[in-house]
Enzyme design. Structure first.
Site, mmCIF file in Angstrom:
data_model
loop_
_atom_site.group_PDB
_atom_site.id
_atom_site.type_symbol
_atom_site.label_atom_id
_atom_site.label_comp_id
_atom_site.label_asym_id
_atom_site.label_seq_id
_atom_site.Cartn_x
_atom_site.Cartn_y
_atom_site.Cartn_z
ATOM 1 N N ASP A 1 11.159 1.738 0.310
ATOM 2 C CA ASP A 1 10.674 0.382 0.560
ATOM 3 C C ASP A 1 11.787 -0.629 0.267
ATOM 4 O O ASP A 1 12.695 -0.348 -0.520
ATOM 5 C CB ASP A 1 9.468 0.081 -0.321
ATOM 6 C CG ASP A 1 8.244 0.892 0.089
ATOM 7 O OD1 ASP A 1 8.122 1.211 1.289
ATOM 8 O OD2 ASP A 1 7.422 1.208 -0.786
ATOM 9 N N TYR B 1 12.119 9.703 -9.443
ATOM 10 C CA TYR B 1 12.151 8.242 -9.454
ATOM 11 C C TYR B 1 12.104 7.718 -10.882
ATOM 12 O O TYR B 1 11.500 8.342 -11.765
ATOM 13 C CB TYR B 1 10.929 7.659 -8.722
ATOM 14 C CG TYR B 1 10.827 7.992 -7.259
ATOM 15 C CD1 TYR B 1 11.375 7.144 -6.300
ATOM 16 C CD2 TYR B 1 10.170 9.142 -6.825
ATOM 17 C CE1 TYR B 1 11.263 7.439 -4.943
ATOM 18 C CE2 TYR B 1 10.056 9.436 -5.477
ATOM 19 C CZ TYR B 1 10.604 8.594 -4.537
ATOM 20 O OH TYR B 1 10.493 8.883 -3.203
ATOM 21 N N ASP C 1 2.820 -3.319 -4.919
ATOM 22 C CA ASP C 1 4.136 -3.637 -5.478
ATOM 23 C C ASP C 1 4.343 -5.145 -5.349
ATOM 24 O O ASP C 1 3.394 -5.887 -5.083
ATOM 25 C CB ASP C 1 5.253 -2.832 -4.795
ATOM 26 C CG ASP C 1 5.406 -3.171 -3.308
ATOM 27 O OD1 ASP C 1 4.710 -4.099 -2.819
ATOM 28 O OD2 ASP C 1 6.211 -2.515 -2.637
#
Length: 229
Positions: free
Chosen positions: A47, A75, A89
């Protein structure tokens, strides 16, 4: 010049540390134009608000993209408690604010165990998944009702590496198809206070680690040097 271009058309794997606010395709488009070849692809979208490992395959090596996409990912990042966002997010504004100060270390430990192993996860409606031939984020942006089915994923490791409420620093090792944004949202639901993903970095894909990745500037300098030979 022709010999240099063939270095990329014959096939190369480039490890790129994607900059913040760039799309994965921004990286592909920028470097593809510089390489002067058509076949360049990436092995797994990040993203725009995520940074970290992006594998680029050029020329004949684009056939390996699915192989790299299928590999385990790692991650690190932060989850912020006390509010949700429509996109899970910071692509959208926080809302539904709730108190988080009653969350305990024991609850956080329990949450990491709850979401470790083989679990079912619902992807975000603001994602590039296709439904009835259309990207679901396009439907969501138009205000249409979107329902996605839960998918089976595997989270092999999940830990909070630092806790400074409302911020939770985490590390996750997971299978392909895992949405860390959905994990953040699910953590908020489990804790009863809401949560959203506030930063994300992909640190590993399979055996490829972020310390081996080039910045965009380094990649562009490398390509320029190769084309000059």
């Amino acid at each position: 010049m022709e010999q240099a271009i063939n270095i990329f058309s014959d096939g190369q794997v480039l490890l790129i540390n994607k900059p913040l606010e760039w799309t994965s395709f921004d990286v592909v488009r920028k470097l593809r134009a510089q390489m002067k070849i058509k076949k360049v692809g990436h092995a797994g979208t990040l993203d725009p608000l995520a940074t970290g490992m992006l594998i680029l395959c050029t020329g004949k090596f684009t056939k390996r993209i699915n192989e790299y996409m299928a590999q385990e990912k790692e991650y690190t990042g932060t989850i912020t408690l006390g509010a949700t966002t429509p996109t899970y997010d910071l692509e959208s504004e926080p809302e539904n604010f709730k108190a988080y100060d009653s969350v305990t270390p024991a609850q956080l430990e329990a949450v990491t165990k709850q979401f470790t192993g083989e679990i079912m996860q619902v992807p975000p409606i603001h994602s590039a998944i296709k439904k009835d031939g259309k990207r679901v984020y396009e439907l969501a942006r138009r205000g249409e009702h979107v329902e996605l089915e839960a998918r089976k994923i595997t989270i092999r490791e999940f830990e909070f590496t630092n806790i400074a409420l409302p911020i939770l620093h985490f590390r996750v090792v997971c299978s392909t198809g895992t949405y860390i944004r959905s994990l953040a949202n699910d953590v908020g639901i489990a804790l009863g206070c809401g949560a959203h993903l506030s930063s994300l970095c992909r640190t590993r894909i399979g055996a490829f680690t972020i310390d081996k990745a080039m910045t965009m500037e380094q990649a562009q300098a490398m390509i320029k040097e190769a084309l000059a030979q």
